[in-house]
Design a protein around this motif. Sequence first.
Motif, PDB file in Angstrom:
ATOM      1  N   ASN A  35       0.859  -1.189   0.000  1.00  0.00           N
ATOM      2  CA  ASN A  35       0.000   0.000   0.000  1.00  0.00           C
ATOM      3  C   ASN A  35       0.890   1.232   0.000  1.00  0.00           C
ATOM      4  O   ASN A  35       1.850   1.307   0.773  1.00  0.00           O
ATOM      5  CB  ASN A  35      -0.919   0.039   1.223  1.00  0.00           C
ATOM      6  CG  ASN A  35      -2.038  -0.967   1.126  1.00  0.00           C
ATOM      7  OD1 ASN A  35      -2.707  -1.068   0.105  1.00  0.00           O
ATOM      8  ND2 ASN A  35      -2.237  -1.728   2.186  1.00  0.00           N
ATOM      9  N   TYR A  37       0.565   5.228   0.611  1.00  0.00           N
ATOM     10  CA  TYR A  37      -0.334   6.240   1.167  1.00  0.00           C
ATOM     11  C   TYR A  37       0.271   7.624   1.012  1.00  0.00           C
ATOM     12  O   TYR A  37       1.486   7.795   1.126  1.00  0.00           O
ATOM     13  CB  TYR A  37      -0.538   6.027   2.674  1.00  0.00           C
ATOM     14  CG  TYR A  37      -1.256   4.761   3.047  1.00  0.00           C
ATOM     15  CD1 TYR A  37      -2.647   4.714   3.078  1.00  0.00           C
ATOM     16  CD2 TYR A  37      -0.543   3.618   3.405  1.00  0.00           C
ATOM     17  CE1 TYR A  37      -3.309   3.553   3.446  1.00  0.00           C
ATOM     18  CE2 TYR A  37      -1.202   2.453   3.763  1.00  0.00           C
ATOM     19  CZ  TYR A  37      -2.576   2.427   3.783  1.00  0.00           C
ATOM     20  OH  TYR A  37      -3.235   1.280   4.137  1.00  0.00           O
ATOM     21  N   LYS A  47      -4.712   6.309  -1.296  1.00  0.00           N
ATOM     22  CA  LYS A  47      -4.000   5.034  -1.210  1.00  0.00           C
ATOM     23  C   LYS A  47      -4.000   4.372  -2.573  1.00  0.00           C
ATOM     24  O   LYS A  47      -4.978   4.429  -3.301  1.00  0.00           O
ATOM     25  CB  LYS A  47      -4.685   4.127  -0.197  1.00  0.00           C
ATOM     26  CG  LYS A  47      -4.074   2.729  -0.107  1.00  0.00           C
ATOM     27  CD  LYS A  47      -4.738   1.891   0.966  1.00  0.00           C
ATOM     28  CE  LYS A  47      -6.001   1.274   0.446  1.00  0.00           C
ATOM     29  NZ  LYS A  47      -6.512   0.191   1.311  1.00  0.00           N
ATOM     30  N   THR A  49      -2.942   0.443  -4.014  1.00  0.00           N
ATOM     31  CA  THR A  49      -2.582  -0.913  -3.583  1.00  0.00           C
ATOM     32  C   THR A  49      -2.012  -1.690  -4.752  1.00  0.00           C
ATOM     33  O   THR A  49      -2.570  -1.672  -5.856  1.00  0.00           O
ATOM     34  CB  THR A  49      -3.815  -1.652  -3.020  1.00  0.00           C
ATOM     35  OG1 THR A  49      -4.315  -0.913  -1.901  1.00  0.00           O
ATOM     36  CG2 THR A  49      -3.452  -3.057  -2.569  1.00  0.00           C
TER      37      THR A  49
END
Length: 163
Positions: A35, A37, A47, A49
């Motif tokens: 992830n 951020y 975010k 992923t």
Amino acid sequence: VIPPPVIHIESYSEDSISFSLKMTTNIKVSGYVVNIYWTFDTHRQEKRTLIIEGEKSIQKVANLTAHTPYEISAWAKTELGDSPLSFVHVVTRGTRPASPSLKAKAINQTAVECSWTGPSNVVYGIFYATSFLELYRSPHNTTTTSHNSTVIVQRDEQYLFLV
């Protein structure tokens, strides 16, 4: 005990970060979950992923913003289960672009024309909600590379807009 993966920043620029992932154990790794951020406009956390297959990995994440702090977290998927999280922090190089100047004008009861100033050849995000809390937690949003967009809203509501 499964150790957390090692995240090593290989390089970073104004708009990208390259990093490697590896485990310091003989436990078989089937992949990683990563992830990335960052905080948008001091109150909206974004975010991205990545699901990565395999044991060793070097990844490049592009389309980032200059002079922005990013947090990268990762865990490994192993034959014995998931590892603990590992974290690194990095600030991209360069100068952060100036915030666009937004104008929002109601066209009718359900459409708002948003226009703003700013550089070309970038992606803009338009975020809107009926309260500051909703704007922070779960705003409606759309993206565009132009300098204007028409947003469809619910009638009889007041909205906050952010670009």
